[in-house]
Scaffold this motif. Sequence first.
Motif, PDB file in Angstrom:
ATOM      1  N   ASN B  33     -72.339  17.466  24.324  1.00  0.00           N
ATOM      2  CA  ASN B  33     -72.274  17.059  25.732  1.00  0.00           C
ATOM      3  C   ASN B  33     -73.193  15.877  26.026  1.00  0.00           C
ATOM      4  O   ASN B  33     -72.834  14.968  26.771  1.00  0.00           O
ATOM      5  CB  ASN B  33     -72.629  18.236  26.643  1.00  0.00           C
ATOM      6  N   LEU B  34     -74.391  15.894  25.454  1.00  0.00           N
ATOM      7  CA  LEU B  34     -75.326  14.781  25.671  1.00  0.00           C
ATOM      8  C   LEU B  34     -74.783  13.494  25.055  1.00  0.00           C
ATOM      9  O   LEU B  34     -74.823  12.432  25.672  1.00  0.00           O
ATOM     10  CB  LEU B  34     -76.694  15.116  25.055  1.00  0.00           C
ATOM     11  N   ALA B  36     -71.813  12.687  24.559  1.00  0.00           N
ATOM     12  CA  ALA B  36     -70.641  12.201  25.298  1.00  0.00           C
ATOM     13  C   ALA B  36     -71.040  11.244  26.425  1.00  0.00           C
ATOM     14  O   ALA B  36     -70.229  10.422  26.849  1.00  0.00           O
ATOM     15  CB  ALA B  36     -69.846  13.375  25.866  1.00  0.00           C
ATOM     16  N   THR B  37     -72.281  11.337  26.882  1.00  0.00           N
ATOM     17  CA  THR B  37     -72.715  10.406  27.940  1.00  0.00           C
ATOM     18  C   THR B  37     -72.852   8.980  27.404  1.00  0.00           C
ATOM     19  O   THR B  37     -72.881   8.038  28.165  1.00  0.00           O
ATOM     20  CB  THR B  37     -74.046  10.832  28.617  1.00  0.00           C
ATOM     21  N   CYS B  38     -72.933   8.824  26.083  1.00  0.00           N
ATOM     22  CA  CYS B  38     -73.079   7.497  25.458  1.00  0.00           C
ATOM     23  C   CYS B  38     -71.723   6.831  25.215  1.00  0.00           C
ATOM     24  O   CYS B  38     -71.648   5.624  24.960  1.00  0.00           O
ATOM     25  CB  CYS B  38     -73.822   7.606  24.125  1.00  0.00           C
ATOM     26  N   ALA B  39     -70.656   7.660  25.244  1.00  0.00           N
ATOM     27  CA  ALA B  39     -69.350   7.206  24.752  1.00  0.00           C
ATOM     28  C   ALA B  39     -68.695   6.160  25.647  1.00  0.00           C
ATOM     29  O   ALA B  39     -67.828   5.413  25.189  1.00  0.00           O
ATOM     30  CB  ALA B  39     -68.418   8.403  24.572  1.00  0.00           C
ATOM     31  N   GLY B  40     -69.082   6.098  26.914  1.00  0.00           N
ATOM     32  CA  GLY B  40     -68.502   5.100  27.806  1.00  0.00           C
ATOM     33  C   GLY B  40     -68.690   3.689  27.261  1.00  0.00           C
ATOM     34  O   GLY B  40     -67.787   2.858  27.354  1.00  0.00           O
ATOM     35  N   CYS B  41     -69.855   3.416  26.673  1.00  0.00           N
ATOM     36  CA  CYS B  41     -70.128   2.094  26.089  1.00  0.00           C
ATOM     37  C   CYS B  41     -69.941   2.083  24.570  1.00  0.00           C
ATOM     38  O   CYS B  41     -69.488   1.089  24.012  1.00  0.00           O
ATOM     39  CB  CYS B  41     -71.562   1.667  26.400  1.00  0.00           C
ATOM     40  N   THR B  44     -65.775   6.932  21.907  1.00  0.00           N
ATOM     41  CA  THR B  44     -65.684   8.373  21.664  1.00  0.00           C
ATOM     42  C   THR B  44     -66.292   8.710  20.310  1.00  0.00           C
ATOM     43  O   THR B  44     -65.929   8.095  19.304  1.00  0.00           O
ATOM     44  CB  THR B  44     -64.207   8.819  21.672  1.00  0.00           C
ATOM     45  N   GLY B  45     -67.220   9.641  20.286  1.00  0.00           N
ATOM     46  CA  GLY B  45     -67.874  10.022  19.031  1.00  0.00           C
ATOM     47  C   GLY B  45     -68.662   8.868  18.416  1.00  0.00           C
ATOM     48  O   GLY B  45     -68.987   8.902  17.229  1.00  0.00           O
ATOM     49  N   THR B  48     -66.615   2.547  18.181  1.00  0.00           N
ATOM     50  CA  THR B  48     -66.233   1.477  19.106  1.00  0.00           C
ATOM     51  C   THR B  48     -64.900   0.867  18.694  1.00  0.00           C
ATOM     52  O   THR B  48     -64.433   1.067  17.565  1.00  0.00           O
ATOM     53  CB  THR B  48     -67.304   0.368  19.122  1.00  0.00           C
TER      54      THR B  48
END
Lengths: 425, 105
Positions: B33-34, B36-41, B44-45, B48
């Motif tokens: 879950n934590l 996943a907060t990075c995945a926007g930039c 996913t996983g 890039t």
Amino acid sequence: MTNRRDFLKRSLMAGGAATLPGLSGCALGTRPGGHVVVVGGGFGGATVAKYLRMWSDRGVAVTLVERNPRFISCPISNLVISGDKTLADITLGYDGLRNTWGVTVLQDEALAIDPAGRTLRLASGGTLRYDRLVLSPGVDFQFDQVPGLESEAAQRAILHAWKAGAQTVALRKQLEDMRDGGVYALTIPKAPYRCPPGPYERACLVADYLKKTKPKSKVLVLDANDEIVSKKALFTKAFEQYKGILEYRPGSELREVDAGSRTARLDFDTVRADVLNVVPPHRAGDIAARAGLKLINDRWVDIDWLSFESVSTPGVHVIGDAIFPAPTMPKSGHMANQHAKVAAAAILNLLAGQAPAPNPVVMNTCYSFVDSKNVIHVASVHQYDAEKKVVMPVPGAGGVSAAANELEGAYALSWAKNIWADMLT
Amino acid sequence: MKLLRWTPLALALLAGAGTASAQDKPDPNLARNLAATCAGCHGTGGRTVPGSAVEPLAGADSAVLMQKLRDFRSGARPATIMHQISKGYTEAQLELIAAYFAARK
């Protein structure tokens, strides 16, 4: 407590053999099955649909209801208005959700919810039964609050272009058709509204276009707020680079428009424009606003921050711009993508008979172009506060760019491609 | 059929039980879950899109990643935005995030 028989019955109630594979060969009560219906395929809805499938190892059936055939991104759409990008650059399909993730994507419109029966009625005449419903409807405009803008004819003449798509292209056309020496006026509603830095970015990008092609023209920014709402110092500096073209007028709340003469009547002023671009006040999208969910200020849905479930209506989760925001939380596509992941994790826990995780974290990054190459950002991180029962910004974290720069221009475009992929592929 | 639905009481009991157990044992999904907060930039996983100016994190060495994050926080490593974002997470959260991305292929 729940047991296998209950799960099977609930799955059958959800009406799909597709929900059963999620139950086979796994520990009881630990792996979720069931059917989640998602309304709205934007930054929130597309993300929650994908993450529910991904994190349940495809055990949870997901149906996404979206009225448009393709996704068109609001972020980056100001570059279409300035002519730096095309609509094709910001348009993506739902094939990845369908083919890679097995999401059932229906091009349809959600009309009404029966929370007691757990069903959603569709414009096509069908009805979907759900175990959990996620509404990610974005915003709808309060045209009735702008006298003169109620009719469809007026709305065709005075564009918002605050939902990307046909209006984005139409506004671009109006700017292309505008004479050199014309006035482009943009009105900004009182906060909270979708994309706090968006109007200021648009003003800069239109000024950049006019400076290059029609330098006798003017950009008038008519802001209902008393000051620039987001990245104030950086936008103030950017506005200086358009001195003589761009004029910023704070405290200018729109009272009335006349579509025929493209005139805006403000509190203390009347402005006649060649291109009048009005961002009307808005509220939670219709399906959420009219479903009987508890609203705050009659506009935004009140949710539980651990699950994004409506505080009034069990089984209905709401994410994205439609919710009443936590302190300092912007209404942004990036934030909707973050809501979606917290909601997906919570829904999978609930479907497995477990409580949502007690410590959600969300963060935001918004890039804004001040011209076709240079970009500024604002970022924040929000952690759950168990006493306040809401996510709160972490003191000392987050912030804005030191100055507009080209490196962040590259990051902004990569951000868009990566978050679109995070939602859709 | 009605009995099979989640009643508010049943939900409250479940929520109570879940909260208690969440305090007793670690949440198996916390790192996921934590991260996943990075995945926007960062994708996913941590994967890039091709040509991304934002660096991928999937498969990175967790110790190297953790040192970068520490250096962003301290200011030792120059950044446009990560010095501000990394300060929003606790050291323990960053450790979980770094280990999660290191374990991605």
